[in-house]
Design an enzyme around this catalytic site. Structure first.
Site, PDB file in Angstrom:
ATOM      1  N   ARG A   1       0.834  -1.210   0.000  1.00  0.00           N
ATOM      2  CA  ARG A   1       0.000   0.000   0.000  1.00  0.00           C
ATOM      3  C   ARG A   1       0.869   1.260   0.000  1.00  0.00           C
ATOM      4  NH1 ARG A   1      -1.003   4.868   1.758  1.00  0.00           N
ATOM      5  NH2 ARG A   1      -0.354   4.193   3.826  1.00  0.00           N
ATOM      6  N   ASP A   2       1.500   1.556   1.134  1.00  0.00           N
ATOM      7  CA  ASP A   2       2.330   2.756   1.265  1.00  0.00           C
ATOM      8  C   ASP A   2       3.460   2.746   0.239  1.00  0.00           C
ATOM      9  OD1 ASP A   2       4.042   4.275   4.159  1.00  0.00           O
ATOM     10  OD2 ASP A   2       3.539   5.052   2.194  1.00  0.00           O
TER      11      ASP A   2
ATOM     12  N   HIS B   1       6.714   4.020  12.532  1.00  0.00           N
ATOM     13  CA  HIS B   1       6.698   3.943  11.060  1.00  0.00           C
ATOM     14  C   HIS B   1       7.747   4.936  10.578  1.00  0.00           C
ATOM     15  CE1 HIS B   1       4.252   3.519   7.215  1.00  0.00           C
ATOM     16  NE2 HIS B   1       5.039   4.524   6.935  1.00  0.00           N
TER      17      HIS B   1
ATOM     18  N   CYS C   1       9.945   9.288  -1.277  1.00  0.00           N
ATOM     19  CA  CYS C   1       9.399  10.386  -0.491  1.00  0.00           C
ATOM     20  C   CYS C   1       8.810  11.420  -1.443  1.00  0.00           C
ATOM     21  CB  CYS C   1      10.509  11.010   0.348  1.00  0.00           C
ATOM     22  SG  CYS C   1       9.949  12.398   1.340  1.00  0.00           S
TER      23      CYS C   1
ATOM     24  N   ASN D   1      10.233   4.774   2.677  1.00  0.00           N
ATOM     25  CA  ASN D   1      10.084   3.701   3.661  1.00  0.00           C
ATOM     26  C   ASN D   1      11.395   2.968   3.947  1.00  0.00           C
ATOM     27  OD1 ASN D   1       7.200   3.537   4.323  1.00  0.00           O
ATOM     28  ND2 ASN D   1       6.937   3.156   2.141  1.00  0.00           N
TER      29      ASN D   1
END
Lengths: 346, 314
Positions: A54-55, A246, A279, A288
């Site tokens: 997802r992210d 996170h 980013c 991430n």
């Protein structure tokens, strides 16, 4: 360093060392489970929440086909990861990368013991998620007014009201809700964010029924210093067992920040296979932290994760090939390049 | 091909626990031109070192007085040593593997030297074709000459958290070799995770053993980032009281044992972390990043520093 002759370039016996260190091919527990970590005051077990599908994918330039997403998630389901964030039930107008949320939700294999949370920004998204078979959802708050405004076009307070609607419906249906707090260590618009503000927003999310609060260093600006101060403030309001971190690796600080959190007792860490997801605020910069690199560190600390590093690297290799990009995981880069891990045929 | 390795910088600072203490210990950083890959022109090396001198780094490892037959990239060691602008208050140590190299270094103006030992017999054998014991005997010649000339000697111990040939290295062995080098007269021992395989767990265990034999004030860590663990390992070392850290601008210097993998930790990323911890470094991060940009352009390659990548928006 200075005196290494070029003849030492390829050292085949390096492979046996890596096999020991990476526990390649040994899907069970790392060599020093429990005891070592307990003696040092660290948690015995850390739950890894995999956010790559997802992210990660949401923040990659290339949009992958639905089948590829499903294949990635299915591979991740076999690694031992206990939670995999699958997709986002947001309007495809805003996030086209997640337009296939229903197909993905319905298409994946659901392994017993693995959670498959999805993002639901509002009640409409929540209902859509449930209809597609979701059994856990997430809501995304922020510790910055500006970020909230720019990201979802409303104030923190207004966003909390929307989440409360979701939380209420979820409670009625026994659906667990995870809360995220973005910009926990800094905001691309406001700069510094006070720990008190992070604690306040976290408390609101926790009080409305979120079972876990994931504190996000959205732009990766945090350091062990700011992580410590922020966690100290939040821990006054929320039990440690309900906290997760996170961390983004945009400034290379992620593992040091995660280590700091773990030293303070946090036992849930979000990460993304192959470090997927750049980013959006610093073009070309990473985002991430890579799941492989996190697991490598936790293994070395004697902390159990239940995850097989080798199979995660394989899944990472699969998705990087599909995206036609290099992995952001240093462990994967090093392992493939020593020949300790053969190139996969995907 | 191996990428050019521009060797480490050292930063001295207060351990994390004393963050309220304020006032900083001076930070030392070193930059030495290193192994492998294409040869960088001498003027570029000199410019690099001169730019680093302007950043506030207190130690910059300049070059290596090794025979050009073995390390052709360092063939210009005398020229580099004589060509750089030596700022007062900055040290410019050089590598000297033997007496001959030491004498050449002193003749070229060196005021500090380094010697490289290892915690692994097999690594020593493959690297310099002798046992650890024999290597220390060779170094004692350098030590005697250095003592007579009042030249400080820094000792490195390689493979402290793992060896590409032997695999695991016992913390006791690292402590034994460190103790020997310290007893011989090295004022500081830099403990190197040569293949970057260490984690905060193994770093802690190794340091605990070494600190029984060598005072923590004489210890430094030299972490490689091959597995992304460097900053976490450095953090643990700081928490245990180590206050000297080696790093390399732009994270230059690949790992000779894993082609394409990274090696040295980037000085920019280290300074960013230390700044965030409130630890004084004396280093100007912007000037450091500018230096990184310079050398990356000269080498036609991307930086390995994440701070630089993020800040430059490239």
């Amino acid at each position: 360093m200075g005196t290494v002759p070029s003849a030492l370039k390829h050292c085949l016996s390096y492979q046996h060392l890596l096999k020991e260190q990476l526990w390649i091919g040994e899907p069970t527990a790392p060599p020093h489970p429990g005891q070592e970590s307990q003696a040092s005051g660290l948690p015995e077990y850390v739950k890894i929440v995999e956010v790559g599908p997802r992210d990660g994918l949401q923040n990659e330039k290339v949009i992958v086909p639905t089948d590829t997403k499903i294949e990635l998630i299915n591979r991740l389901s076999k690694t031992g990861l206990p939670a995999i964030e699958v997709t986002s039930f947001v309007s495809s107008k805003w996030v086209p990368q997640m337009a296939d949320h229903k197909e993905v939700m319905r298409g994946i294999e659901r392994h017993p013991g693995v959670q498959y949370p999805v993002l639901t920004p509002n009640l409409k998204g929540f209902h859509s998620a449930i209809a597609a078979g979701a059994t856990e959802v997430s809501v995304f708050g922020a510790a910055s007014e500006s970020f909230s405004k720019m990201n979802i076009n409303c104030s923190i307070e207004e966003s909390i009201e929307k989440f409360e609607e979701v939380a209420k419906s979820a409670r009625n249906m026994n659906i667990p809700v995870r809360g995220y707090v973005s910009c926990a260590l800094g905001c691309p618009y406001e700069g510094d964010i006070t720990p008190a503000k992070v604690a306040e927003v976290s408390k609101r999310l926790y009080s409305m029924g979120c079972y876990e609060i994931s504190l996000g260093d959205t732009i990766g600006v945090g350091t062990p210093g700011s992580m410590k101060r922020m966690l100290e403030a939040v821990m006054k309001e929320i039990p440690l067992s309900a906290l997760a971190v996170h961390c983004h690796d945009t400034y290379g600080q992620a593992l040091a920040n995660i280590l700091t959190a773990i030293q303070m007792g946090v036992a849930v860490v979000d990460s993304s296979v192959a470090g997927l997801g750049g980013c959006p605020y610093a073009k070309g910069a990473t985002g991430n932290v890579a799941t492989e690199d996190v697991i490598y560190m936790l293994n070395g600390l004697g902390i159990n994760t239940g995850v097989n590093l080798y199979t995660v690297m394989e899944a990472g290799n699969f998705i990087c090939t599909a995206l036609n990009k290099k992995t952001n995981s240093k462990v994967a880069q090093a392992s493939f390049n020593t020949g300790a891990v053969k190139h996969m045929h995907v | 091909m191996l990428s050019l390795s521009l060797p480490p910088g050292q930063h001295r600072g207060l351990p994390a626990e004393s963050e309220g203490g304020g006032g900083g210990a001076a930070r030392r950083a070193a930059e030495r031109e290193g192994t492998a890959g294409s040869v960088v022109p001498t003027p570029v090396k000199i410019r690099l070192i001169d730019m680093l001198s302007e950043t506030g780094l207190p130690v910059i490892e300049a070059t290596s007085f090794v025979s050009p037959r073995w390390v052709p990239q360092m063939a210009d060691h005398a020229e580099v040593m004589q060509g750089i602008n030596k700022l007062p208050g900055v040290s410019y140590p050089v590598l000297t593997p033997n007496l001959k190299g030491f004498q050449a270094a002193v003749a070229a103006g060196a005021k500090e030297v380094s010697i490289f030992g290892a915690a692994s017999e097999l690594f020593t054998k493959k690297n310099i074709n002798c046992s650890i014991e024999e290597s220390l005997e060779r170094f004692s010649e350098v030590m005697n000459a250095a003592r007579a000339a009042s030249i400080p000697v820094r000792g490195y111990v390689s493979c402290v958290l793992g060896c590409p040939y032997e695999g695991n290295i016992s913390a006791a062995k690292v402590a034994e070799v460190s103790k020997k080098m310290y007893s011989m007269g090295c004022y500081e021992i830099s403990l190197g995770d040569t293949i970057g395989i260490g984690t905060p767990g193994s770093m802690k265990e190794m340091l605990a053993a070494v600190m029984k034999e060598v005072p923590v004030g004489a210890l430094a860590v030299h972490c490689h980032d091959t597995y992304g663990q460097a900053l976490a390992n450095i953090l643990v070392a700081l928490q245990m009281g180590v206050s000297v850290v080696d790093a390399s601008v732009a994270g230059l210097g690949g790992c000779p044992y894993a082609q394409g993998a990274s090696g040295n930790v980037a000085t920019e990323d280290l300074v960013y972390m230390l700044n965030g911890l409130g630890i004084h470094t004396g280093v100007d991060l912007q000037k450091l990043m500018d230096t990184g940009t310079f050398i990356c352009n000269a080498l036609n390659r991307r930086t390995n520093s994440k701070v630089s990548q993020a800040a430059c928006r490239l």
